[in-house]
Design a protein around this motif. Structure first.
Motif, PDB file in Angstrom:
ATOM      1  N   LEU A   1       0.861  -1.173   0.000  1.00 36.88           N
ATOM      2  CA  LEU A   1       0.000   0.000   0.000  1.00 36.88           C
ATOM      3  C   LEU A   1       0.902   1.229   0.000  1.00 36.88           C
ATOM      4  O   LEU A   1       1.718   1.400   0.911  1.00 36.88           O
ATOM      5  CB  LEU A   1      -0.921   0.015   1.212  1.00 36.88           C
ATOM      6  CG  LEU A   1      -1.878  -1.181   1.320  1.00 36.88           C
ATOM      7  CD1 LEU A   1      -1.453  -2.095   2.460  1.00 36.88           C
ATOM      8  CD2 LEU A   1      -3.316  -0.700   1.533  1.00 36.88           C
ATOM      9  N   VAL A   2       0.769   2.080  -1.017  1.00 33.48           N
ATOM     10  CA  VAL A   2       1.633   3.241  -1.194  1.00 33.48           C
ATOM     11  C   VAL A   2       0.759   4.467  -1.450  1.00 33.48           C
ATOM     12  O   VAL A   2      -0.164   4.407  -2.290  1.00 33.48           O
ATOM     13  CB  VAL A   2       2.613   3.033  -2.353  1.00 33.48           C
ATOM     14  CG1 VAL A   2       3.503   4.266  -2.541  1.00 33.48           C
ATOM     15  CG2 VAL A   2       3.473   1.792  -2.122  1.00 33.48           C
ATOM     16  N   LEU A   3       1.048   5.579  -0.774  1.00 31.10           N
ATOM     17  CA  LEU A   3       0.288   6.798  -1.008  1.00 31.10           C
ATOM     18  C   LEU A   3       0.400   7.229  -2.468  1.00 31.10           C
ATOM     19  O   LEU A   3       1.495   7.257  -3.038  1.00 31.10           O
ATOM     20  CB  LEU A   3       0.799   7.926  -0.114  1.00 31.10           C
ATOM     21  CG  LEU A   3       0.317   7.977   1.332  1.00 31.10           C
ATOM     22  CD1 LEU A   3       0.918   9.200   2.028  1.00 31.10           C
ATOM     23  CD2 LEU A   3      -1.198   8.006   1.435  1.00 31.10           C
ATOM     24  N   GLU A   4      -0.732   7.608  -3.050  1.00 29.89           N
ATOM     25  CA  GLU A   4      -0.725   8.120  -4.423  1.00 29.89           C
ATOM     26  C   GLU A   4      -0.205   9.557  -4.468  1.00 29.89           C
ATOM     27  O   GLU A   4       0.273  10.015  -5.500  1.00 29.89           O
ATOM     28  CB  GLU A   4      -2.138   8.057  -4.995  1.00 29.89           C
ATOM     29  CG  GLU A   4      -2.658   6.637  -5.162  1.00 29.89           C
ATOM     30  CD  GLU A   4      -4.063   6.618  -5.726  1.00 29.89           C
ATOM     31  OE1 GLU A   4      -4.710   7.680  -5.742  1.00 29.89           O
ATOM     32  OE2 GLU A   4      -4.509   5.534  -6.160  1.00 29.89           O
ATOM     33  N   GLY A   5      -0.309  10.252  -3.382  1.00 30.23           N
ATOM     34  CA  GLY A   5       0.153  11.632  -3.268  1.00 30.23           C
ATOM     35  C   GLY A   5      -0.009  12.077  -1.829  1.00 30.23           C
ATOM     36  O   GLY A   5      -0.678  11.416  -1.033  1.00 30.23           O
ATOM     37  N   LEU A   6       0.603  13.194  -1.475  1.00 32.28           N
ATOM     38  CA  LEU A   6       0.494  13.680  -0.105  1.00 32.28           C
ATOM     39  C   LEU A   6      -0.885  14.275   0.131  1.00 32.28           C
ATOM     40  O   LEU A   6      -1.422  14.969  -0.727  1.00 32.28           O
ATOM     41  CB  LEU A   6       1.578  14.728   0.166  1.00 32.28           C
ATOM     42  CG  LEU A   6       3.016  14.228   0.043  1.00 32.28           C
ATOM     43  CD1 LEU A   6       3.990  15.342   0.377  1.00 32.28           C
ATOM     44  CD2 LEU A   6       3.260  13.014   0.922  1.00 32.28           C
TER      45      LEU A   6
END
Length: 244
Positions: free
Chosen positions: A234-239
């Motif tokens: 799971l990785v953030l798509e953007g801040l």
């Protein structure tokens, strides 16, 4: 003896401090919305699903532990093909000696998080095909130990029979590595701490969670490797944006 919560005893350390006021929350501030890109990879290395998962803090007490945790809504955006893909795979929550059950698909759940000077912690994203995360260490940071070489051991997690094959206990250990600059969307973010953790399950063996943590944006990446070779990232798509 600590009180049991439904389906699993998975409580963070009981610090002396009380609940954090909503207006003092930074990571889990209600003005923020976190969008993660989630990938599920089979033990054979095949990518079985990709979807966006959204985490929306509420700033309100979580019903499961209202004096300690605030609530977050987790929204899933799986597609119809996912249910067909996973219908061909055994559900790890099947209980021995009982008729196998199909995966239960949920569009949203509400779970608990903690943010205070002693601890940042969250229940893992664990509905639908992500139930595996129950047997790995839960995302957790102790700010006092957030330096290269810092380490800690969390409370043992007791997983009850409702989790089927996952029933047992897990001993989680955490080790802090060096901070790094990571990229989320079109923004570079310096000061993301890499934390490597392992959960030793009483029957199933070890499962691993390597995650990046930023003091302002929380758990920006979570990379799981489970006892049977399954992987979830799971990785953030953007801040996230917000007034904090």
């Amino acid at each position: 003896m600590l009180p049991l919560i439904p389906y699993a005893l998975a409580l963070p350390l009981l610090w002396a401090t009380g609940p954090t006021a909503p207006d003092s929350l930074i990571i889990f501030n209600a003005s923020r919305t976190y969008h993660y890109q989630a990938i599920f990879i089979s033990p054979a290395g095949d990518t079985l699903s990709r979807e966006r998962i959204t985490m929306q803090p509420s700033g309100q007490p979580w019903v499961g532990q209202p004096k300690r945790q605030t609530a977050c809504t987790i929204q899933y955006r799986y597609n119809p093909g996912d249910s067909l893909t996973f219908a061909a795979r055994p559900n790890p929550q099947n209980q021995p000696g009982r008729q196998p059950q199909a995966y239960e698909w949920r569009k949203s759940t509400v779970t608990g998080v903690i943010e205070n000077p002693q601890e940042i912690w969250m229940h893992p994203i664990r509905s639908n095909q992500y139930a595996y995360t129950e047997v790995a260490p839960f995302p957790q940071v102790r700010p006092a130990d957030l330096h290269p070489g810092g380490s800690w051991q969390a409370n043992r997690l007791f997983i009850m029979g409702g989790w089927g094959a996952f029933k047992g206990s897990v001993r989680p250990f955490y080790q802090v590595k060096a901070p790094a600059t990571r990229r989320y969307g079109n923004q570079n973010l310096a000061g993301c701490w890499l934390i490597e953790s392992v959960g030793q399950h009483s029957r199933l063996g070890n499962s691993y969670l390597d995650f990046y943590f930023h003091p302002r944006y929380g758990f920006t990446e979570m990379h799981y490797r489970f006892y049977d070779g399954t992987q979830i990232s799971l990785v953030l798509e953007g801040l996230p944006t917000g007034n904090k």
